[in-house]
Motif scaffolding. Structure first.
Motif, PDB file in Angstrom:
ATOM      1  N   ALA A   8       0.983  -1.270   0.150  1.00 30.56           N
ATOM      2  CA  ALA A   8       0.012   0.112  -0.116  1.00 30.56           C
ATOM      3  C   ALA A   8       0.855   1.112  -0.176  1.00 30.56           C
ATOM      4  O   ALA A   8       1.888   1.344   0.707  1.00 30.56           O
ATOM      5  CB  ALA A   8      -1.137  -0.063   1.267  1.00 30.56           C
ATOM      6  N   ARG A   9       0.431   2.055  -0.827  1.00 34.35           N
ATOM      7  CA  ARG A   9       1.171   3.561  -1.041  1.00 34.35           C
ATOM      8  C   ARG A   9       0.353   4.437  -0.201  1.00 34.35           C
ATOM      9  O   ARG A   9       1.031   5.326   0.367  1.00 34.35           O
ATOM     10  CB  ARG A   9       1.230   3.844  -2.225  1.00 34.35           C
ATOM     11  CG  ARG A   9       2.310   3.237  -3.352  1.00 34.35           C
ATOM     12  CD  ARG A   9       2.373   4.063  -4.631  1.00 34.35           C
ATOM     13  NE  ARG A   9       2.360   3.041  -5.608  1.00 34.35           N
ATOM     14  CZ  ARG A   9       2.062   3.469  -6.899  1.00 34.35           C
ATOM     15  NH1 ARG A   9       1.313   4.398  -6.976  1.00 34.35           N
ATOM     16  NH2 ARG A   9       1.938   2.371  -7.733  1.00 34.35           N
ATOM     17  N   THR A  10      -0.777   4.387  -0.114  1.00 33.14           N
ATOM     18  CA  THR A  10      -1.930   5.402   0.737  1.00 33.14           C
ATOM     19  C   THR A  10      -2.706   4.583   1.587  1.00 33.14           C
ATOM     20  O   THR A  10      -3.302   3.785   1.338  1.00 33.14           O
ATOM     21  CB  THR A  10      -2.610   5.988  -0.260  1.00 33.14           C
ATOM     22  OG1 THR A  10      -1.567   6.777  -1.422  1.00 33.14           O
ATOM     23  CG2 THR A  10      -3.474   7.289   0.212  1.00 33.14           C
ATOM     24  N   SER A  11      -2.556   5.198   2.969  1.00 31.09           N
ATOM     25  CA  SER A  11      -3.557   4.614   3.827  1.00 31.09           C
ATOM     26  C   SER A  11      -4.134   5.640   4.543  1.00 31.09           C
ATOM     27  O   SER A  11      -3.419   6.675   4.806  1.00 31.09           O
ATOM     28  CB  SER A  11      -2.721   3.684   4.900  1.00 31.09           C
ATOM     29  OG  SER A  11      -3.342   3.269   5.747  1.00 31.09           O
ATOM     30  N   ARG A  12      -5.506   5.774   4.579  1.00 33.19           N
ATOM     31  CA  ARG A  12      -6.190   6.834   4.970  1.00 33.19           C
ATOM     32  C   ARG A  12      -7.260   6.399   6.072  1.00 33.19           C
ATOM     33  O   ARG A  12      -7.876   5.447   5.830  1.00 33.19           O
ATOM     34  CB  ARG A  12      -6.859   7.716   4.059  1.00 33.19           C
ATOM     35  CG  ARG A  12      -5.474   8.365   3.031  1.00 33.19           C
ATOM     36  CD  ARG A  12      -6.252   9.191   2.102  1.00 33.19           C
ATOM     37  NE  ARG A  12      -5.293   9.883   1.096  1.00 33.19           N
ATOM     38  CZ  ARG A  12      -5.523  10.038  -0.002  1.00 33.19           C
ATOM     39  NH1 ARG A  12      -6.686   9.970  -0.605  1.00 33.19           N
ATOM     40  NH2 ARG A  12      -4.619  10.625  -0.566  1.00 33.19           N
ATOM     41  N   VAL A  13      -7.826   7.314   6.931  1.00 34.31           N
ATOM     42  CA  VAL A  13      -8.948   6.793   7.694  1.00 34.31           C
ATOM     43  C   VAL A  13      -9.871   8.210   7.870  1.00 34.31           C
ATOM     44  O   VAL A  13      -9.492   9.317   7.885  1.00 34.31           O
ATOM     45  CB  VAL A  13      -8.581   6.962   9.221  1.00 34.31           C
ATOM     46  CG1 VAL A  13      -9.626   6.663  10.329  1.00 34.31           C
ATOM     47  CG2 VAL A  13      -7.490   5.713   9.228  1.00 34.31           C
ATOM     48  N   LEU A  14     -10.998   7.728   7.759  1.00 36.34           N
ATOM     49  CA  LEU A  14     -12.063   8.782   7.576  1.00 36.34           C
ATOM     50  C   LEU A  14     -13.380   8.382   8.839  1.00 36.34           C
ATOM     51  O   LEU A  14     -13.724   7.287   8.730  1.00 36.34           O
ATOM     52  CB  LEU A  14     -12.984   8.962   6.325  1.00 36.34           C
ATOM     53  CG  LEU A  14     -14.079   9.961   6.248  1.00 36.34           C
ATOM     54  CD1 LEU A  14     -13.646  11.266   6.217  1.00 36.34           C
ATOM     55  CD2 LEU A  14     -14.930   9.627   5.015  1.00 36.34           C
ATOM     56  N   ASP A  15     -13.440   9.372   9.693  1.00 31.35           N
ATOM     57  CA  ASP A  15     -14.646   9.064  10.688  1.00 31.35           C
ATOM     58  C   ASP A  15     -15.638   9.850  10.556  1.00 31.35           C
ATOM     59  O   ASP A  15     -15.239  11.265  10.779  1.00 31.35           O
ATOM     60  CB  ASP A  15     -13.720   9.034  12.230  1.00 31.35           C
ATOM     61  CG  ASP A  15     -14.734   8.687  13.085  1.00 31.35           C
ATOM     62  OD1 ASP A  15     -15.025   7.444  13.350  1.00 31.35           O
ATOM     63  OD2 ASP A  15     -15.340   9.537  13.987  1.00 31.35           O
ATOM     64  N   VAL A  16     -16.740   9.451  10.337  1.00 30.93           N
ATOM     65  CA  VAL A  16     -17.940  10.711  10.371  1.00 30.93           C
ATOM     66  C   VAL A  16     -19.091  10.265  10.855  1.00 30.93           C
ATOM     67  O   VAL A  16     -19.308   8.992  11.425  1.00 30.93           O
ATOM     68  CB  VAL A  16     -18.310  10.598   8.530  1.00 30.93           C
ATOM     69  CG1 VAL A  16     -17.054  11.219   7.700  1.00 30.93           C
ATOM     70  CG2 VAL A  16     -18.747   9.256   8.208  1.00 30.93           C
ATOM     71  N   PRO A  17     -20.181  11.168  11.346  1.00 31.18           N
ATOM     72  CA  PRO A  17     -21.462  10.796  11.766  1.00 31.18           C
ATOM     73  C   PRO A  17     -22.056  10.004  10.857  1.00 31.18           C
ATOM     74  O   PRO A  17     -22.011  10.027   9.682  1.00 31.18           O
ATOM     75  CB  PRO A  17     -22.121  12.066  12.163  1.00 31.18           C
ATOM     76  CG  PRO A  17     -21.225  13.118  11.116  1.00 31.18           C
ATOM     77  CD  PRO A  17     -20.125  12.582  10.845  1.00 31.18           C
TER      78      PRO A  17
END
Length: 154
Positions: A8-17
């Motif tokens: 993996a080159r890109t790892s991201r996290v998104l936390d939303v309601p």
């Protein structure tokens, strides 16, 4: 673990309601990861469709309009994109909730619900579900063209 994740080159996290309004943010997140992996239009569409369907189900059916959060983790690399959707709504295994198409049965006579999940699960190359520590964890993988894609699920 797939080669794509290991490289993996890109790892991201998104936390939303867990709201309908947050679905656009989730879609944008998925599109950024697909772009970083160089997915073609078809693979990008399949991934977005699947994530959108599962996230919408969490909002509409999992939390039933109540307070909650959705955490979306994504990894992209040369082999594709892997998305992990987590929530603390009541346990729900999408594989168990899937309703395969009913050939020969007119749409008005089919049972309501479940077809969207079927479309989502057949849109991805790999799908996994676990319920751990009070959380639903769905893992979706779409492989880039030219990689060893799995055949569609029945």
């Amino acid at each position: 673990m797939t080669d794509m994740v290991e490289r993996a080159r890109t790892s991201r996290v998104l936390d939303v309601p867990a709201t309908v309004a947050a679905l656009g943010s989730i879609a944008s997140f998925v599109l950024r990861l697909a772009g970083a992996a160089g997915l073609d239009k078809g693979a990008t569409y399949r991934l977005r469709l699947a994530v959108d369907e599962l996230a919408t189900n969490v909002v509409m059916h999992g939390y039933r309009g109540g307070d909650g959060r959705i955490t979306v983790r994504g990894r992209s690399g040369p082999g594709g994109v892997q998305i992990v959707i987590e929530d603390s709504a009541p346990p729900f295994d999408p594989v168990e909730g899937r309703l395969p198409p009913a050939p020969g049965v007119p749409p008005q006579d089919r049972r309501i619900g479940g077809l969207g999940i079927h479309l989502a699960l057949t849109s991805v190359d790999e799908f996994g579900y676990a319920h751990r520590d009070g959380r639903n964890i769905s893992t979706l993988t779409v492989k880039a063209e030219g990689t060893d894609r799995c055949p569609p699920r029945p």
